[in-house]
Design a protein around this motif. Structure first.
Motif, PDB file in Angstrom:
ATOM      1  N   ALA A 221       0.843  -1.209   0.000  1.00  0.00           N
ATOM      2  CA  ALA A 221       0.000   0.000   0.000  1.00  0.00           C
ATOM      3  C   ALA A 221       0.873   1.252   0.000  1.00  0.00           C
ATOM      4  CB  ALA A 221      -0.931  -0.010   1.210  1.00  0.00           C
ATOM      5  N   GLY A 222       1.973   1.197   0.755  1.00  0.00           N
ATOM      6  CA  GLY A 222       2.892   2.344   0.837  1.00  0.00           C
ATOM      7  C   GLY A 222       3.468   2.666  -0.542  1.00  0.00           C
ATOM      8  N   TYR A 223       3.991   1.612  -1.222  1.00  0.00           N
ATOM      9  CA  TYR A 223       4.574   1.833  -2.560  1.00  0.00           C
ATOM     10  C   TYR A 223       3.507   2.323  -3.543  1.00  0.00           C
ATOM     11  CZ  TYR A 223       9.180   0.020  -1.417  1.00  0.00           C
ATOM     12  OH  TYR A 223      10.430  -0.120  -0.900  1.00  0.00           O
ATOM     13  N   LEU A 224       2.294   1.751  -3.438  1.00  0.00           N
ATOM     14  CA  LEU A 224       1.224   2.163  -4.362  1.00  0.00           C
ATOM     15  C   LEU A 224       0.862   3.630  -4.145  1.00  0.00           C
ATOM     16  CD1 LEU A 224      -1.142  -0.935  -4.428  1.00  0.00           C
ATOM     17  CD2 LEU A 224       0.157  -0.008  -6.327  1.00  0.00           C
ATOM     18  N   ASP A 225       0.817   4.062  -2.862  1.00  0.00           N
ATOM     19  CA  ASP A 225       0.521   5.475  -2.561  1.00  0.00           C
ATOM     20  C   ASP A 225       1.588   6.370  -3.180  1.00  0.00           C
ATOM     21  OD1 ASP A 225      -1.700   4.750  -1.241  1.00  0.00           O
ATOM     22  OD2 ASP A 225      -0.876   4.967   0.793  1.00  0.00           O
ATOM     23  N   ALA A 226       2.859   5.912  -3.019  1.00  0.00           N
ATOM     24  CA  ALA A 226       3.966   6.707  -3.571  1.00  0.00           C
ATOM     25  C   ALA A 226       3.842   6.790  -5.091  1.00  0.00           C
ATOM     26  CB  ALA A 226       5.295   6.075  -3.169  1.00  0.00           C
ATOM     27  N   LEU A 227       3.521   5.627  -5.715  1.00  0.00           N
ATOM     28  CA  LEU A 227       3.355   5.612  -7.177  1.00  0.00           C
ATOM     29  C   LEU A 227       2.234   6.542  -7.626  1.00  0.00           C
ATOM     30  CD1 LEU A 227       3.665   1.916  -8.448  1.00  0.00           C
ATOM     31  CD2 LEU A 227       4.904   3.906  -9.273  1.00  0.00           C
ATOM     32  N   ALA A 228       1.113   6.496  -6.876  1.00  0.00           N
ATOM     33  CA  ALA A 228      -0.053   7.316  -7.249  1.00  0.00           C
ATOM     34  C   ALA A 228       0.287   8.799  -7.152  1.00  0.00           C
ATOM     35  CB  ALA A 228      -1.236   6.979  -6.364  1.00  0.00           C
ATOM     36  N   ASP A 229       1.153   9.130  -6.173  1.00  0.00           N
ATOM     37  CA  ASP A 229       1.524  10.540  -5.989  1.00  0.00           C
ATOM     38  C   ASP A 229       2.597  10.993  -6.980  1.00  0.00           C
ATOM     39  OD1 ASP A 229      -0.245  10.701  -3.997  1.00  0.00           O
ATOM     40  OD2 ASP A 229       1.204  10.447  -2.341  1.00  0.00           O
ATOM     41  N   ASP A 230       3.215  10.022  -7.668  1.00  0.00           N
ATOM     42  CA  ASP A 230       4.324  10.336  -8.572  1.00  0.00           C
ATOM     43  C   ASP A 230       3.795  11.032  -9.827  1.00  0.00           C
ATOM     44  OD1 ASP A 230       6.541  10.447 -10.113  1.00  0.00           O
ATOM     45  OD2 ASP A 230       7.046   8.308  -9.989  1.00  0.00           O
ATOM     46  N   LYS A 231       4.201  12.306  -9.978  1.00  0.00           N
ATOM     47  CA  LYS A 231       3.694  13.099 -11.113  1.00  0.00           C
ATOM     48  C   LYS A 231       4.240  12.595 -12.453  1.00  0.00           C
ATOM     49  CE  LYS A 231       1.675  16.518  -8.706  1.00  0.00           C
ATOM     50  NZ  LYS A 231       1.436  15.675  -7.530  1.00  0.00           N
ATOM     51  N   THR A 232       5.390  11.884 -12.363  1.00  0.00           N
ATOM     52  CA  THR A 232       6.012  11.437 -13.618  1.00  0.00           C
ATOM     53  C   THR A 232       5.457  10.091 -14.094  1.00  0.00           C
ATOM     54  OG1 THR A 232       7.760  10.290 -12.440  1.00  0.00           O
ATOM     55  CG2 THR A 232       8.185  12.619 -13.029  1.00  0.00           C
ATOM     56  N   LEU A 233       4.491   9.556 -13.362  1.00  0.00           N
ATOM     57  CA  LEU A 233       3.936   8.236 -13.711  1.00  0.00           C
ATOM     58  C   LEU A 233       3.236   8.307 -15.071  1.00  0.00           C
ATOM     59  CD1 LEU A 233       3.493   5.337 -12.422  1.00  0.00           C
ATOM     60  CD2 LEU A 233       1.204   6.166 -11.862  1.00  0.00           C
ATOM     61  N   ASP A 234       3.495   7.248 -15.897  1.00  0.00           N
ATOM     62  CA  ASP A 234       2.855   7.196 -17.211  1.00  0.00           C
ATOM     63  C   ASP A 234       1.342   7.301 -17.070  1.00  0.00           C
ATOM     64  OD1 ASP A 234       5.157   6.918 -18.502  1.00  0.00           O
ATOM     65  OD2 ASP A 234       4.824   4.848 -19.214  1.00  0.00           O
ATOM     66  N   ALA A 235       0.706   8.035 -17.958  1.00  0.00           N
ATOM     67  CA  ALA A 235      -0.750   8.224 -17.885  1.00  0.00           C
ATOM     68  C   ALA A 235      -1.496   6.889 -17.955  1.00  0.00           C
ATOM     69  CB  ALA A 235      -1.204   9.147 -19.017  1.00  0.00           C
ATOM     70  N   GLU A 236      -0.941   5.962 -18.790  1.00  0.00           N
ATOM     71  CA  GLU A 236      -1.672   4.691 -18.938  1.00  0.00           C
ATOM     72  C   GLU A 236      -1.550   3.791 -17.691  1.00  0.00           C
ATOM     73  OE1 GLU A 236       1.610   2.347 -21.632  1.00  0.00           O
ATOM     74  OE2 GLU A 236       0.557   4.112 -22.374  1.00  0.00           O
ATOM     75  N   LEU A 237      -0.614   4.122 -16.785  1.00  0.00           N
ATOM     76  CA  LEU A 237      -0.470   3.327 -15.555  1.00  0.00           C
ATOM     77  C   LEU A 237      -1.346   3.861 -14.408  1.00  0.00           C
ATOM     78  CD1 LEU A 237       3.344   2.488 -15.334  1.00  0.00           C
ATOM     79  CD2 LEU A 237       1.454   0.942 -15.820  1.00  0.00           C
ATOM     80  N   LYS A 238      -1.851   5.089 -14.596  1.00  0.00           N
ATOM     81  CA  LYS A 238      -2.618   5.736 -13.511  1.00  0.00           C
ATOM     82  C   LYS A 238      -3.830   4.887 -13.117  1.00  0.00           C
ATOM     83  CE  LYS A 238      -1.505  10.462 -12.944  1.00  0.00           C
ATOM     84  NZ  LYS A 238      -0.573  11.058 -13.893  1.00  0.00           N
ATOM     85  N   GLN A 239      -4.585   4.437 -14.106  1.00  0.00           N
ATOM     86  CA  GLN A 239      -5.801   3.665 -13.842  1.00  0.00           C
ATOM     87  C   GLN A 239      -5.487   2.329 -13.133  1.00  0.00           C
ATOM     88  OE1 GLN A 239      -8.911   4.129 -13.801  1.00  0.00           O
ATOM     89  NE2 GLN A 239      -9.489   1.967 -13.563  1.00  0.00           N
ATOM     90  N   PRO A 240      -4.494   1.540 -13.687  1.00  0.00           N
ATOM     91  CA  PRO A 240      -4.177   0.286 -12.976  1.00  0.00           C
ATOM     92  C   PRO A 240      -3.687   0.532 -11.545  1.00  0.00           C
ATOM     93  CG  PRO A 240      -3.132   0.319 -15.145  1.00  0.00           C
ATOM     94  CD  PRO A 240      -3.787   1.646 -14.976  1.00  0.00           C
ATOM     95  N   VAL A 241      -2.895   1.602 -11.339  1.00  0.00           N
ATOM     96  CA  VAL A 241      -2.400   1.864  -9.971  1.00  0.00           C
ATOM     97  C   VAL A 241      -3.576   2.196  -9.043  1.00  0.00           C
ATOM     98  CG1 VAL A 241      -1.060   3.485  -8.561  1.00  0.00           C
ATOM     99  CG2 VAL A 241      -0.058   2.513 -10.631  1.00  0.00           C
ATOM    100  N   ALA A 242      -4.520   3.013  -9.557  1.00  0.00           N
ATOM    101  CA  ALA A 242      -5.690   3.371  -8.733  1.00  0.00           C
ATOM    102  C   ALA A 242      -6.481   2.108  -8.383  1.00  0.00           C
ATOM    103  CB  ALA A 242      -6.571   4.369  -9.490  1.00  0.00           C
ATOM    104  N   GLU A 243      -6.645   1.201  -9.350  1.00  0.00           N
ATOM    105  CA  GLU A 243      -7.373  -0.054  -9.120  1.00  0.00           C
ATOM    106  C   GLU A 243      -6.650  -0.907  -8.082  1.00  0.00           C
ATOM    107  OE1 GLU A 243     -10.212  -2.952  -9.342  1.00  0.00           O
ATOM    108  OE2 GLU A 243     -10.311  -0.845  -9.923  1.00  0.00           O
ATOM    109  N   MET A 244      -5.297  -0.957  -8.211  1.00  0.00           N
ATOM    110  CA  MET A 244      -4.500  -1.729  -7.243  1.00  0.00           C
ATOM    111  C   MET A 244      -4.655  -1.148  -5.835  1.00  0.00           C
ATOM    112  SD  MET A 244      -0.982  -3.051  -8.936  1.00  0.00           S
ATOM    113  CE  MET A 244      -0.515  -1.767 -10.027  1.00  0.00           C
ATOM    114  N   GLN A 245      -4.723   0.177  -5.773  1.00  0.00           N
ATOM    115  CA  GLN A 245      -4.914   0.827  -4.453  1.00  0.00           C
ATOM    116  C   GLN A 245      -6.261   0.406  -3.850  1.00  0.00           C
ATOM    117  OE1 GLN A 245      -4.096   4.995  -5.477  1.00  0.00           O
ATOM    118  NE2 GLN A 245      -2.944   5.076  -3.558  1.00  0.00           N
TER     119      GLN A 245
END
Ligand code: ADP
Length: 429
Positions: A221-245
């Motif tokens: 959960a910690g890593y996923l939160d960090a990923l979700a907050d990462d502004k440089t994250l690829d746009a296409e990964l945003k949705q899967p990361v949100a789902e994983m959260q």
């Protein structure tokens, strides 16, 4: 069958003979009297024989001949033999029954209307330590476990009660009282230690597994939160990361609820009992429901009592929150939820009513089982429930000596009422 016609005919002929012979001597009445006296003496002689025969020690030979008396002897002899045969059969049956009850692994104790011991089998000696001299004593004086005493006092004894054995505290007994005879009961006691041990193993396994899952989940959960907050994250990964959260949050909730359930199952008594301010508890649950984005907007609280409840505040809050969040989840935004608190001479009541989708009758008995859900998998996709909410409610209530009553009608709504014993009420200070 006795031919009574010929008996009376013989008596008549004898009387007539006496009359005729008496008439020959100018004494017809004396002749009649002598004839009837002779008949009487004859019958008396037979009666005497019958009496001797009946009281004789050994079976005497039956008198021969026809006529009424030999037939009476034969009939009595037949009845006597039949009685003896039945007696023998009955004795054999009783012996077999005794042997059968002796080999029963379950204890059976017959109690009268005052719960005094009338009779018991061999297993009752071993499981409950009953002795011959205990007959006539009240069972509560020998089995003093408060749960057992409360069970015997209840009107509804359909569900057995489980207690620790009075002989060995490591042994668990299931006691079930069933109505027996006119106003007696049969107490059936079974050793359920093995089942309890298996349950304990299952509980420990679930508790340990849940505990072990907590740490890795927190890391993920910690890593996923960090990923979700990462502004440089690829746009296409945003949705899967949100789902994983979302799914990680669900898993954490599941693990927490599993842990809570095993905690509730392990502790038998209420921990830290205190006066619980029910108004505050209801208000917290109300705020939780109103904070939900798509829950019902109308949430009412009705308090009809000047009393509070003695219990564990965390348990009671979790009961009300679970019931209120269920009500919110299964009720549309335009529906209404009403939470009530009232008391009477019999106890205290806490209900959560909704005007939601309702539950079909066939699901009601199984609703409090772990992971039991009415909706099928497709309907649940995206749902927040874990299927453990009502199991937690039921266990928390059981610890408080309370029970849950569920009333529901499809399409109209549901009412979940927690019924607490009168002993749990305390006047507001
Ligand atoms: P869940 O986490 O799935 O809600 P619960 O144990 O709390 O699990 O409830 C079990 C099932 O009971 C739910 O899946 C739901 O179908 C049904 N249920 C519970 N409360 C309500 C309610 N207020 N209205 C309709 N159905 C309900």
């Amino acid at each position: 069958m006795t031919n009574w016609g010929s008996v009376f005919l013989r008596l008549f002929l004898l009387g007539m003979g006496g009359l005729v012979i008496g008439a020959l001597y100018d004494r017809p009445l004396a002749g009649l009297l002598i004839a009837t006296t002779a008949a009487l003496a004859w019958h008396l002689a037979w009666l005497y024989r019958l009496d001797k025969w009946l009281h004789g020690k050994k079976m005497e030979v039956l008198p021969e001949g026809s006529g009424i008396w030999p037939r009476v002897f034969a009939r009595i002899d037949f009845l006597r033999n039949r009685g003896r045969r039945r007696g023998r059969r009955f004795k054999l049956l009783l012996k077999q029954l005794r042997q059968a009850t002796r080999t029963f692994p379950d204890a059976g104790v017959i109690l009268n209307d005052r719960n005094e011991i009338v009779v018991f089998n061999r297993a009752a000696r071993e499981l409950l330590g009953l002795k011959k001299r205990d007959r006539g004593l009240r069972i509560e004086n020998l089995l003093r476990d408060p749960a057992f005493v409360a069970y015997l006092r209840r009107d509804d004894v359909a569900a057995p009660v489980e207690i620790a054995s009075p002989m060995n505290s490591d042994q668990w007994l299931s006691c079930h009282a069933v109505p027996y005879g006119f106003d007696q009961k049969m107490l059936l006691v079974r050793d359920v230690t093995d089942r309890r041990k298996l349950e304990e193993m299952r509980r420990d396994f679930v508790a340990n597994a849940s505990h072990e899952l907590r740490t890795p989940l927190t890391v993920i959960a910690g890593y996923l939160d960090a990923l979700a907050d990462d502004k440089t994250l690829d746009a296409e990964l945003k949705q899967p990361v949100a789902e994983m959260q979302t799914q990680t949050t669900r898993m954490r909730q599941l693990v927490d609820e599993l842990l809570r359930l095993s905690e509730l199952e392990t502790e038998r008594a209420v921990s830290k009992p205190a006066a619980v301010n029910i108004r505050a508890v209801l208000e917290t649950a109300r705020q939780e429901v109103l904070a939900l984005p798509d829950g019902p907007r109308q949430v009412d609280i009705v308090v009809d009592s000047d009393s509070d409840l003695i219990g564990n505040v965390r348990d009671i809050q979790s009961v009300v929150s679970n019931l209120a969040s269920n009500a919110a989840r299964y009720t549309p935004a335009e529906g209404r939820i009403t939470m009530r608190w009232w008391t009477d001479a019999d106890g205290a009541y806490l209900s959560v009513a909704d005007t939601g989708k309702g539950i079909a009758k066939e699901h009601l008995p199984r609703l409090c089982e772990r992971f039991y859900r009415v909706e099928d998998g497709r309907e649940r996709v995206g749902g927040r429930g874990t299927g453990l909410g009502l199991a937690i409610v039921k266990h928390a209530l059981t610890r408080h000596g309370a029970r849950l009553k569920i009333e529901s009608e499809l399409g109209k709504g549901s009412v979940f009422t927690c019924i607490f014993p009168a002993a749990s009420i305390v006047a507001i200070a």
